[in-house]
Design a protein around this motif. Sequence first.
Motif, mmCIF file in Angstrom:
data_model
loop_
_atom_site.group_PDB
_atom_site.id
_atom_site.type_symbol
_atom_site.label_atom_id
_atom_site.label_comp_id
_atom_site.label_asym_id
_atom_site.label_seq_id
_atom_site.Cartn_x
_atom_site.Cartn_y
_atom_site.Cartn_z
ATOM 1 N N GLY A 226 0.785 -1.227 0.000
ATOM 2 C CA GLY A 226 0.000 0.000 0.000
ATOM 3 C C GLY A 226 0.812 1.270 0.000
ATOM 4 N N ALA A 227 2.133 1.152 -0.089
ATOM 5 C CA ALA A 227 2.973 2.352 -0.114
ATOM 6 C C ALA A 227 2.979 2.907 -1.532
ATOM 7 N N ILE A 228 2.096 3.840 -1.782
ATOM 8 C CA ILE A 228 1.955 4.357 -3.136
ATOM 9 C C ILE A 228 3.134 5.245 -3.518
ATOM 10 N N THR A 229 3.464 6.147 -2.639
ATOM 11 C CA THR A 229 4.508 7.127 -2.983
ATOM 12 C C THR A 229 5.842 6.839 -2.307
ATOM 13 N N THR A 230 5.857 5.898 -1.400
ATOM 14 C CA THR A 230 7.081 5.720 -0.613
ATOM 15 C C THR A 230 7.737 4.360 -0.816
ATOM 16 N N ALA A 231 7.272 3.614 -1.818
ATOM 17 C CA ALA A 231 7.813 2.264 -2.005
ATOM 18 C C ALA A 231 9.322 2.285 -2.240
ATOM 19 N N GLU A 232 9.782 3.229 -3.047
ATOM 20 C CA GLU A 232 11.219 3.269 -3.336
ATOM 21 C C GLU A 232 12.009 3.700 -2.096
ATOM 22 N N ASP A 233 11.443 4.619 -1.350
ATOM 23 C CA ASP A 233 12.122 5.043 -0.109
ATOM 24 C C ASP A 233 12.240 3.870 0.863
ATOM 25 N N LEU A 234 11.167 3.094 0.942
ATOM 26 C CA LEU A 234 11.187 1.947 1.858
ATOM 27 C C LEU A 234 12.163 0.874 1.369
ATOM 28 N N ALA A 235 12.219 0.705 0.054
ATOM 29 C CA ALA A 235 13.193 -0.255 -0.479
ATOM 30 C C ALA A 235 14.609 0.211 -0.154
ATOM 31 N N GLN A 236 14.848 1.502 -0.318
ATOM 32 C CA GLN A 236 16.172 2.033 0.042
ATOM 33 C C GLN A 236 16.465 1.799 1.519
ATOM 34 N N GLU A 237 15.472 2.078 2.335
ATOM 35 C CA GLU A 237 15.645 1.897 3.778
ATOM 36 C C GLU A 237 15.973 0.444 4.106
ATOM 37 N N THR B 211 16.498 -14.565 1.367
ATOM 38 C CA THR B 211 15.231 -13.839 1.201
ATOM 39 C C THR B 211 14.511 -13.671 2.534
ATOM 40 N N THR B 212 14.671 -14.627 3.411
ATOM 41 C CA THR B 212 14.067 -14.500 4.735
ATOM 42 C C THR B 212 14.680 -13.319 5.478
ATOM 43 N N PHE B 213 15.999 -13.239 5.409
ATOM 44 C CA PHE B 213 16.720 -12.123 6.042
ATOM 45 C C PHE B 213 16.272 -10.796 5.445
ATOM 46 N N LEU B 214 16.189 -10.761 4.128
ATOM 47 C CA LEU B 214 15.824 -9.518 3.447
ATOM 48 C C LEU B 214 14.405 -9.079 3.821
ATOM 49 N N TYR B 215 13.483 -10.025 3.825
ATOM 50 C CA TYR B 215 12.101 -9.651 4.108
ATOM 51 C C TYR B 215 11.844 -9.410 5.596
ATOM 52 N N THR B 216 12.696 -9.953 6.414
ATOM 53 C CA THR B 216 12.615 -9.575 7.825
ATOM 54 C C THR B 216 12.927 -8.083 7.968
ATOM 55 N N LEU B 217 13.972 -7.659 7.283
ATOM 56 C CA LEU B 217 14.342 -6.245 7.325
ATOM 57 C C LEU B 217 13.270 -5.385 6.670
ATOM 58 N N ALA B 218 12.709 -5.892 5.573
ATOM 59 C CA ALA B 218 11.661 -5.141 4.873
ATOM 60 C C ALA B 218 10.433 -4.988 5.764
ATOM 61 N N HIS C 172 10.395 -4.956 8.996
ATOM 62 C CA HIS C 172 10.694 -3.980 10.042
ATOM 63 C C HIS C 172 10.616 -2.554 9.494
ATOM 64 N N ALA C 173 11.127 -2.370 8.287
ATOM 65 C CA ALA C 173 11.076 -1.031 7.678
ATOM 66 C C ALA C 173 9.624 -0.603 7.478
ATOM 67 N N TRP C 174 8.818 -1.533 7.035
ATOM 68 C CA TRP C 174 7.399 -1.249 6.829
ATOM 69 C C TRP C 174 6.701 -0.945 8.154
ATOM 70 N N ALA C 175 6.987 -1.757 9.152
ATOM 71 C CA ALA C 175 6.350 -1.559 10.458
ATOM 72 C C ALA C 175 6.723 -0.193 11.037
ATOM 73 N N ASP C 176 7.990 0.176 10.886
ATOM 74 C CA ASP C 176 8.412 1.489 11.380
ATOM 75 C C ASP C 176 7.701 2.611 10.645
ATOM 76 N N SER C 177 7.581 2.432 9.324
ATOM 77 C CA SER C 177 6.923 3.492 8.548
ATOM 78 C C SER C 177 5.447 3.589 8.916
ATOM 79 N N MET C 178 4.840 2.458 9.225
ATOM 80 C CA MET C 178 3.438 2.475 9.624
ATOM 81 C C MET C 178 3.282 3.200 10.959
ATOM 82 N N ARG C 179 4.260 2.975 11.827
ATOM 83 C CA ARG C 179 4.183 3.625 13.135
ATOM 84 C C ARG C 179 4.328 5.134 12.984
#
Lengths: 456, 176
Positions: free
Chosen positions: B39-50, B69-76, B78-85
């Motif tokens: 659902g990150a319409i405008t921030t997907a690239e920022d979140l990927a960078q993060e 991939t498990t390691f990568l998506y764990t980080l992803a 967390h990045a998503w959860a932080d952005s949601m917060r």
Amino acid sequence: MSKPDSERPCQRESDAVAYLQDELPARERAEFAAHIENCGACRSLVESAGNVLNALKQDSAAAVPSHDLVSDIMARIPAAEWQERPERILRPQFSLPALAGAAAVILISVAAGLFFLFNDTTPARENNTALSRQPDGTGIVAPDTTPARNSAIVSGLAWLRNAQEPDGSWNAAKWGAPESHTVGVTALSMLALLADTCGDPDNADSIKRAVAFLCKNQDTNGAFGPQCANSMYNHGIAAVALIKAGRADSLAGDAALDKACDLAVRYICSAQQTGGGWGYTAGNSDRPNTSVSVWQLQALLAAKDGGQSGLAENIRRATMWLGNMVDGTGQMGYSNTEQSPPTQGTLTAAGLLCLAAADPALQKNGKFSGMFAAILSGMSSPDDRPDYYRSYFITRALRLSGDNDARTRITAKIEGNLIASQTRQGPAAGSWETRDQWTSAGGLVYNTSMAILALE
Amino acid sequence: MEYSDHDLMARIKNGSQEAFADLVRRHQDSLVNFFRRLGAITTAEDLAQETFLRLFKYRKKYRPDAKFTTFLYTLARHAWADSMRKAKRGETLATRLADGQDGSPDAAPPDSHAQIDANTAMALLPEKLRVVVVMSIYQGLRYEDIADALDVPVGTVKSRMFLAIRRLQEKFNVKT
């Protein structure tokens, strides 16, 4: 298993989706397959859930990044973070284990310094004055003489000339960078050769061949190089190099070069975004950023300086946009004022150079003093890890501040580090092998060109 | 020769910027797609960078015996959860759709009889369910890998996936 009451969900229904996705262990899968033969509710659920899964899968339009994210990400990682075990592009001259890489760099640097001290193999015009090793508390060695700098430049240019291909290019892939960056690194090499004030005739020949290569790699729209993810970097640097080459005595009046420059500038104007900046590729599809834009603006300013008319509006828009990228502390942002990469003032210095060139009167503006302060602040505790790109822009920008202690101190440190880190032995002698954060994009040719430009 | 993710991580640990660039290029598309699907319409690239910055930050914690991939998506995650917060920067489709509603997972679309597309239906799912669906359907992760990335039991992944599909059945006009 008994058939569930139609009013109550089957206790096994939660297996339905996992069953469809083949996520059940073999035994459970077999059991559930048998179960749905007798359970109408679960059978119906499997069918409807299958439709939902298929509908979701049909929506397969994948979003992709608007541009390659590598540069953006690299810009956000401080150079020091990479330096624990720096890699070298070429194999070390000595068979050192990979794990001793960091130590090897130090040893080779020291050995290079000693070699430089005791071997009189440099051209006659050089004065082999010893480097003065004067640790100033930061562990950075300052140079004490101009001849040491000249010697580094001369040997660096010699390495560049030797690395040039017969077609006039510097092959990026051959020296550790993507092949699509060949135009960009060729242009950087040209700039290094053009900046040489010694007038070595070998440089003139090398520049002519590089000009020919770039002109051959210009399309009918004026764009240089392949239309890759970073094409405007290639183009902007090539345009700056060619415009400056056109001022060289040996190339003055070259009609083909003049035409190439004119086309290149027109392409920059056509690629300028509505807001005034430029992105990695032409047009409005990429977010504009200051790193790419400063090269385009440099080209426009150089063209205007050379007498080309009709650029005022493009320069005005670019300058306005660039000025708006400066935040309240004087730092130049990347795509906005809130995004200032931790690159210790590189963008600020590059932006300052452009803004000052666009309107010298603006140097009296408070924004300029703020930008100088930001640069000095970024360099107040510089690490001694290399960043050739930063070194170039910082030394150039500080010249605008005139002679002062801060400039003298910072410039001396940068030059000292560059001179001390130049490779002095083996086939790579004259180049700068120690990597910085942009070496993956430009390779050894970038390292060496930018180091020379920073020293010149 | 193409390096494996494990090989690239080993080189990154040794300071190779080229390896890091290769790894980013290899996974940037799927990560941007992941965040867009969430659902990150405008921030997907920022979140990927993060996410990649976190990958760099935690590079030395990566163990070769773990699936990359498990390691990568764990980080992803967390990045998503932080952005949601934080949720201040970047508008998400989910928040936009929930604007004016109670934001509950059961909130119906404006016209429950209208056919809505998959993205819209997905946006109406609770975040916990949406993450599982995106990881499973669009990122192609197995339940076991999702469980590792989310740090929940496999059974939880299974039940969340089931719940998600049931809710999508209600919101997503699929002919059955």
